[in-house]
Write a protein that holds these residues in place. Structure first.
Motif, PDB file in Angstrom:
ATOM      1  N   ARG A   1       0.813 -10.780  -5.236  1.00 50.31           N
ATOM      2  CA  ARG A   1       0.155  -9.516  -4.892  1.00 50.31           C
ATOM      3  C   ARG A   1      -1.353  -9.664  -4.881  1.00 50.31           C
ATOM      4  NH1 ARG A   1       1.256  -3.345  -5.523  1.00 50.31           N
ATOM      5  NH2 ARG A   1      -0.577  -2.843  -4.304  1.00 50.31           N
ATOM      6  N   ASN A   2      -1.867 -10.308  -5.915  1.00 47.66           N
ATOM      7  CA  ASN A   2      -3.316 -10.449  -5.988  1.00 47.66           C
ATOM      8  C   ASN A   2      -3.848 -11.299  -4.845  1.00 47.66           C
ATOM      9  OD1 ASN A   2      -5.951 -11.886  -7.554  1.00 47.66           O
ATOM     10  ND2 ASN A   2      -5.691  -9.673  -7.776  1.00 47.66           N
ATOM     11  N   ALA A   3      -3.064 -12.302  -4.494  1.00 44.85           N
ATOM     12  CA  ALA A   3      -3.471 -13.134  -3.367  1.00 44.85           C
ATOM     13  C   ALA A   3      -3.621 -12.281  -2.115  1.00 44.85           C
ATOM     14  CB  ALA A   3      -2.446 -14.239  -3.148  1.00 44.85           C
TER      15      ALA A   3
ATOM     16  N   ARG B   1       0.818  -1.217   0.000  1.00 44.19           N
ATOM     17  CA  ARG B   1       0.000   0.000   0.000  1.00 44.19           C
ATOM     18  C   ARG B   1       0.843   1.255   0.000  1.00 44.19           C
ATOM     19  NH1 ARG B   1      -5.640  -0.502   3.104  1.00 44.19           N
ATOM     20  NH2 ARG B   1      -6.374  -2.278   1.903  1.00 44.19           N
TER      21      ARG B   1
ATOM     22  N   GLU C   1      -4.182  -9.099  -2.054  1.00 40.47           N
ATOM     23  CA  GLU C   1      -5.258  -8.146  -2.250  1.00 40.47           C
ATOM     24  C   GLU C   1      -6.616  -8.773  -1.955  1.00 40.47           C
ATOM     25  OE1 GLU C   1      -4.627  -5.956  -5.898  1.00 40.47           O
ATOM     26  OE2 GLU C   1      -4.001  -4.576  -4.325  1.00 40.47           O
ATOM     27  N   ARG C   2      -6.717 -10.038  -2.303  1.00 40.44           N
ATOM     28  CA  ARG C   2      -7.976 -10.728  -2.056  1.00 40.44           C
ATOM     29  C   ARG C   2      -8.139 -11.083  -0.582  1.00 40.44           C
ATOM     30  NH1 ARG C   2     -10.092 -14.851  -6.488  1.00 40.44           N
ATOM     31  NH2 ARG C   2      -9.425 -13.783  -8.388  1.00 40.44           N
ATOM     32  N   GLY C   3      -7.049 -10.922   0.144  1.00 40.78           N
ATOM     33  CA  GLY C   3      -7.120 -11.265   1.547  1.00 40.78           C
ATOM     34  C   GLY C   3      -7.252 -12.758   1.789  1.00 40.78           C
ATOM     35  N   LEU C   4      -6.620 -13.529   0.955  1.00 47.20           N
ATOM     36  CA  LEU C   4      -6.692 -14.989   1.124  1.00 47.20           C
ATOM     37  C   LEU C   4      -5.985 -15.431   2.396  1.00 47.20           C
ATOM     38  CD1 LEU C   4      -6.006 -16.188  -2.535  1.00 47.20           C
ATOM     39  CD2 LEU C   4      -8.186 -15.717  -1.405  1.00 47.20           C
TER      40      LEU C   4
ATOM     41  N   THR D   1       8.134 -14.076 -14.279  1.00 50.05           N
ATOM     42  CA  THR D   1       8.229 -13.188 -13.118  1.00 50.05           C
ATOM     43  C   THR D   1       6.947 -12.376 -12.946  1.00 50.05           C
ATOM     44  OG1 THR D   1       9.379 -11.577 -14.518  1.00 50.05           O
ATOM     45  CG2 THR D   1      10.737 -13.018 -13.155  1.00 50.05           C
ATOM     46  N   THR D   2       6.418 -11.910 -14.053  1.00 52.15           N
ATOM     47  CA  THR D   2       5.184 -11.140 -13.946  1.00 52.15           C
ATOM     48  C   THR D   2       4.083 -11.977 -13.319  1.00 52.15           C
ATOM     49  OG1 THR D   2       5.747  -9.840 -15.894  1.00 52.15           O
ATOM     50  CG2 THR D   2       3.452  -9.858 -15.224  1.00 52.15           C
ATOM     51  N   VAL D   3       3.967 -13.171 -13.783  1.00 57.75           N
ATOM     52  CA  VAL D   3       2.923 -14.046 -13.257  1.00 57.75           C
ATOM     53  C   VAL D   3       3.145 -14.323 -11.771  1.00 57.75           C
ATOM     54  CG1 VAL D   3       2.118 -16.427 -13.315  1.00 57.75           C
ATOM     55  CG2 VAL D   3       2.271 -15.110 -15.422  1.00 57.75           C
TER      56      VAL D   3
ATOM     57  N   LEU E   1      -2.510 -21.987  -3.805  1.00 57.27           N
ATOM     58  CA  LEU E   1      -2.181 -21.169  -4.967  1.00 57.27           C
ATOM     59  C   LEU E   1      -0.740 -21.404  -5.394  1.00 57.27           C
ATOM     60  CD1 LEU E   1      -4.252 -19.441  -6.203  1.00 57.27           C
ATOM     61  CD2 LEU E   1      -3.496 -17.502  -4.831  1.00 57.27           C
TER      62      LEU E   1
ATOM     63  N   TYR F   1       5.050 -12.619  -9.459  1.00 58.48           N
ATOM     64  CA  TYR F   1       4.911 -11.448  -8.604  1.00 58.48           C
ATOM     65  C   TYR F   1       3.455 -10.984  -8.540  1.00 58.48           C
ATOM     66  CZ  TYR F   1       9.940 -11.424  -9.533  1.00 58.48           C
ATOM     67  OH  TYR F   1      11.246 -11.783  -9.681  1.00 58.48           O
ATOM     68  N   GLY F   2       2.838 -11.004  -9.687  1.00 58.15           N
ATOM     69  CA  GLY F   2       1.450 -10.547  -9.745  1.00 58.15           C
ATOM     70  C   GLY F   2       0.523 -11.435  -8.940  1.00 58.15           C
ATOM     71  N   SER F   3       0.742 -12.720  -9.030  1.00 60.72           N
ATOM     72  CA  SER F   3      -0.148 -13.631  -8.313  1.00 60.72           C
ATOM     73  C   SER F   3      -0.038 -13.415  -6.809  1.00 60.72           C
ATOM     74  CB  SER F   3       0.221 -15.077  -8.642  1.00 60.72           C
ATOM     75  OG  SER F   3       0.084 -15.288 -10.026  1.00 60.72           O
TER      76      SER F   3
END
Lengths: 209, 209, 209, 209
Positions: free
Chosen positions: B177-179, B124, B181-184, B169-171, B192, B173-175
């Motif tokens: 981060r998204n994880a 953030r 963000e979803r608060g998993l 790397t994009t996949v 995952l 790092y992005g994953s």
DNA sequence: GATGAATGAGCGTTCATTCAT
DNA sequence: CATGAATGAACGCTCATTCAT
């Protein structure tokens, strides 16, 4: 069905008359403009109002505070995005799931790439908000649509559709975000898109049969 | 070799004496504490200084402004992360690249998952900064290491290592981060991770031979 | 004969038609409600209008500004109070003045104690207004009535009726107010009332013969 | 021993160094000036700071908000007043209580009459605050002192000293306030003072023996 | 008349930053 | 070097008042 925003963020009135609608649209557009030109840090209530050609007071008729404004803006975009995803899913009913996955990637990609600067600005704006609820709700809505498509898809035999779905969506959404974060150009981004499609296809093939 | 930060963000002095080092560490630790307990919005210079047990004035000796502080904090973490990635790459010299990819995922995952709340806070905090340069530099450094490993890896025959590297790397790092963000939760996150490994493996197999 | 309010506070129209009368009454009642529930600080024009079930615009037809509203409300209560005092005085014509004083105390007390919270709210509201004129006028009107009764009262021989009157009324009005300010309960307040009666009686006896 | 102010009103730091003391005094004086010239409605934080020759920021170092400032001002005056009353009580130890009552009246009167406009302004300022606690505490403190004197006074035989005390203090404090509210001039006020003394004497004589 | 959306001056408050001690 | 009181620009927000409909 957008989530109930934390009540401090709930819009004050939903603009039904056409005049109000115009006003609110102008405010949203102004918010975007400011976000693009000054970033989240430069987003001031007076600044937005000025750009929108309304008074601060008017802005506060519709949004109880600044956060609510940004919240609503994000909500609006996420809702549109969710609708697009749902439309894609509907269109993909009964098609092989590799196609469905590709279509999903295309849809998501197109939506995020259409106004790249705006996408970037929104990604950033979200970080300063209590948007967990919003994001959750969006994820849930979209997951529902995509999970369904994966299940109903003719040739899907994977043991756990939900798990696969979570993986695919996380990878897709995350990759897009990271691509933006790295500041990649259009060409690199489309290279990435093809690569991601290939990757998903390979995975689905490996797992699905 | 950290990047040259935008001049306004450059730390004022590199703490070489041990006393300074202690001070700077205290400041960083305080920043983290505040970030964790109050979030980015509650991060004030006085608050941090207080928590660190130094005066604001002293803090300004080391960081010319608030942004510089957060910038440096992120830089520190990214540097550590980069070092870990480099170490992993060194260790993976000459091993099959599927293994290398898995090791990379493990490393990245471990680093981000170690203090999840901090990771989230830093994600953030980055959004509010002019951190493009920082992120770019980090990406470049890490890409260099990972690209090399992919090239030197015994069985890699892909036409464009850089492209593959970017995708992977994009996949990854992005994953992650998204994880976040979803608060998993932890379990979902490790599911995952396995999924992501499988995906990468499938892709590499499909593409690499 | 209410005093001429300072021009800025003059009501815009005296509601003669019955419809207006109803409206104005609703506004007054709403003002009281808001005053009781939110205090003077929470008294907003829109709030009052809403509670009254009229639009702000309508409210402004009757009261040129917010002050005028509160002014008018106080005026109304003071007028009622003055009338009650006058009635008491009329009833006390020719009676011994100790009785008259007691009756005055009872009247005033009853009026102020009937709706204690409202009394308190009005006391407070007055402090924020330019109400000197209003208060003066009320005092003059009431003093006239009470002075007369003290004069006409059969056995009054004090040299200066006006002076005695001022003393008595000041003591009475002031005591009530102070009782409210201290937040005394009903029992203490009635104890005070008896005490005050005794005090006045003692004084009149000592001075009057 | 002033009461614990509602914590939102508690001063931020008690000025111990001489420089701070000067600053705080300047702020208080400025507050008084503004209160006198513009009334409570015209009391703005920037206005006060400007008059005090300090910045708003400095003001907020000492007072967490505007209310706290006014609260502290009132507290200061009430404390002084309480001390004066206590001093009078101490001086009146063992004297006949009629004298004590007169002395009390004189003390209270003198304090309130010394700066009449300020007294008036403070009376008004109190109305806009949550000052119940403050007023209660002041009343309790002063009541303690006066009750004691009435008890220890040689010739007091009344059944309930507390009750008498409440009556006397209520009457005295209330009368002063009402005198101010009526906007009486100095001469009338001193006439009132004599009258009040006579009244109290008459009451005490009637009740006490 | 009645309405209530629009206005915008003006307020309280914060907090990054400086600099005299 | 360290301190932390002082600064003041800048912000979010309110609400009395107006006026086009």
């Amino acid at each position: 069905m957008p989530p109930q925003p934390p009540k401090a963020l709930k819009p004050r009135k939903t603009p039904s008359q056409s005049r109000s609608r115009v006003t609110v649209d102008a405010i949203f557009e102004a918010t975007i403009q400011v976000l693009l030109s000054q970033g989240m840090a430069g987003l001031t209530t007076t600044g937005v109002a000025e750009r929108a050609g309304v008074s601060v007071g008017t802005m506060y008729q519709y949004f109880p505070n600044k956060q609510a404004l940004v919240y609503a803006l994000n909500e609006r975009f996420l809702t549109t995005l969710a609708e697009q995803v749902e439309a894609t899913c509907a269109r993909m009913q009964g098609r092989p799931f590799e196609e469905a996955a590709e279509a999903l990637i295309d849809t998501y990609w197109a939506a995020k790439t259409e106004r790249p600067e705006l996408t970037r600005a929104l990604y950033r704006s979200v970080a300063e908000l209590e948007t967990d609820a919003l994001l959750h709700a969006f994820a849930a809505r979209v997951d529902k649509a995509t999970t369904e498509i994966f299940c109903q898809t003719s040739d899907f035999r994977s043991p756990d559709a939900g798990e696969v779905n979570l993986l695919l969506t996380t990878v897709i959404y995350g990759s897009v975000r990271n691509a933006f974060e790295r500041g990649l150009g259009q060409e690199e981004i489309s290279g990435l898109k093809s690569g991601l499609k290939a990757m998903c296809r390979a995975y689905l093939v490996a797992v699905g049969k």
